[in-house]
Design an enzyme around this catalytic site. Sequence first.
Site, PDB file in Angstrom:
ATOM      1  CE1 TYR A  92      34.075  98.529  56.834  1.00 29.31           C
ATOM      2  CE2 TYR A  92      34.113  99.323  59.089  1.00 29.31           C
ATOM      3  CZ  TYR A  92      34.113  99.573  57.737  1.00 29.31           C
ATOM      4  OH  TYR A  92      34.162 100.866  57.288  1.00 29.31           O
ATOM      5  N   GLY A 102      41.410 107.010  55.516  1.00 27.87           N
ATOM      6  CA  GLY A 102      42.604 107.071  54.676  1.00 27.87           C
ATOM      7  C   GLY A 102      43.474 108.279  54.941  1.00 27.87           C
ATOM      8  CG  LEU A 114      46.614 108.229  59.862  1.00 30.15           C
ATOM      9  CD1 LEU A 114      46.883 107.313  61.045  1.00 30.15           C
ATOM     10  CD2 LEU A 114      47.037 109.655  60.182  1.00 30.15           C
ATOM     11  N   GLY A 115      47.279 107.800  55.052  1.00 30.40           N
ATOM     12  CA  GLY A 115      47.959 107.300  53.868  1.00 30.40           C
ATOM     13  C   GLY A 115      48.097 105.801  53.785  1.00 30.40           C
ATOM     14  NE  ARG A 116      43.542 102.268  52.621  1.00 34.03           N
ATOM     15  CZ  ARG A 116      42.674 101.806  51.737  1.00 34.03           C
ATOM     16  NH1 ARG A 116      42.588 102.368  50.546  1.00 34.03           N
ATOM     17  NH2 ARG A 116      41.899 100.787  52.024  1.00 34.03           N
ATOM     18  N   GLY A 117      49.823 103.641  55.353  1.00 34.64           N
ATOM     19  CA  GLY A 117      51.204 103.179  55.384  1.00 34.64           C
ATOM     20  C   GLY A 117      52.076 103.709  54.268  1.00 34.64           C
ATOM     21  NE  ARG A 162      55.853 103.257  55.614  1.00 38.93           N
ATOM     22  CZ  ARG A 162      55.935 101.932  55.715  1.00 38.93           C
ATOM     23  NH1 ARG A 162      56.807 101.389  56.550  1.00 38.93           N
ATOM     24  NH2 ARG A 162      55.174 101.153  54.976  1.00 38.93           N
ATOM     25  CB  SER A 163      61.527 108.908  53.514  1.00 35.97           C
ATOM     26  OG  SER A 163      62.026 107.892  54.379  1.00 35.97           O
ATOM     27  CB  ALA A 164      62.155 106.445  48.786  1.00 34.16           C
TER      28      ALA A 164
END
Length: 388
Positions: free
Chosen positions: A74, A233, A235-238, A241-243
């Site tokens: 890293y 991963g 949390l979905g890496r940002g 979220r809604s569109a």
Amino acid sequence: MVLPTAPEPPTLLGYHRILSSSAGVRVSPLCLGTMSFGNGWKGVMGECDQATSFNMLDTFYESGGNFIDVANFYQGGDSERWVGEWMAQRQNRDEIVLSTKYTMGYTMFGPQKIKSNYQGNHTKSLRLSVKASLQKLQTDYIDLLYVHMWDFTTSVEEVMRSLNHLVANGKVLYLGVSDTPAWLVVKCNAFARANGLTPFSVYQGHWSCAFRDFERDILPMCESEGMGLAPWGVLGRGQFRSAEDFSREGRKMGPQDEKHRRLGEKLDQMAQQKNTKATSIAQAYVMHKAPYVFPVIGGRKVEHLKENIEALGLVLSEEEIREIDDAEPFDVGFPMNFLFETPTQSYRTNMTSKDIWQLSCNTRLETVPKQQPIEPFQGAKYFGSASK
């Protein structure tokens, strides 16, 4: 004489858990990922300077967290160096359960002319990597050492004997494996047990409500092998979220695909009902699906870390888990779909032999349920303390 109970932790992060049924060390329910800590990759990942990194580490530690994840690779080594400096300044090394990894080419930008043996699973790579990690981390032992990925050139026998040598000499306490096929992990553990060596106790890999491949082989393998899970991963890496929300300004790891958009809408809908964030629902989702799950939570903002800690108190019902499962089709693949699925029944991770439709022809079988995860607030309820 009755000894006093330990003081109430500052947050739910301070209610520690057993890492796995094969590793008795006590860790916080979240693991702080440090891949963003450093200057080496700021052109790709964005800037996270040392002051910001130390603030994240301090917040995690002061909230009761003790499980920290790094890797030799890293940020060109900055992550290990900064965590080492932080522990030295805070004088808290032995309070921390520290994991790092070897296998990646950590000398990519180093001065060495010949770098072929500074990567891979083999013994020389392991020796060089651990020696360098101990120096950067300013410690004489590593709590948990992962094989970062399988190189498909080094034998199972060499890997497990070399790793066990480090355990026997006190340089490493526990072993983990990351980003490796389940069949290889089982083969490694079988060899280790048959020869009196240390097996893997933890698996780290990609798992979220959008990437459920974990549930095909990795999750059942960990249940069978007595291994903990440290998914990244989550949390979905940002992307969760809604569109409308995703279209606003902000750091993005890439364009939002249809799968993440659909799941983002579902998570956002649930989050509004529970007065929380979509990422909090995503975190609670994996922690409700299996025992010994310790999400690796990274990032650069303290406010996001605090949201992750607060999400430890989030309760999802079995029906809500099913809603998330069904929001995006998942093909578990053969043979699990053949064994467990019917036109009216989808595969679920908590299924047992009573759910195999072919076996229900002759008898209605009762089976022992799978081990359940720790419930939110379980520790606080037991000790009669309010959550914070």
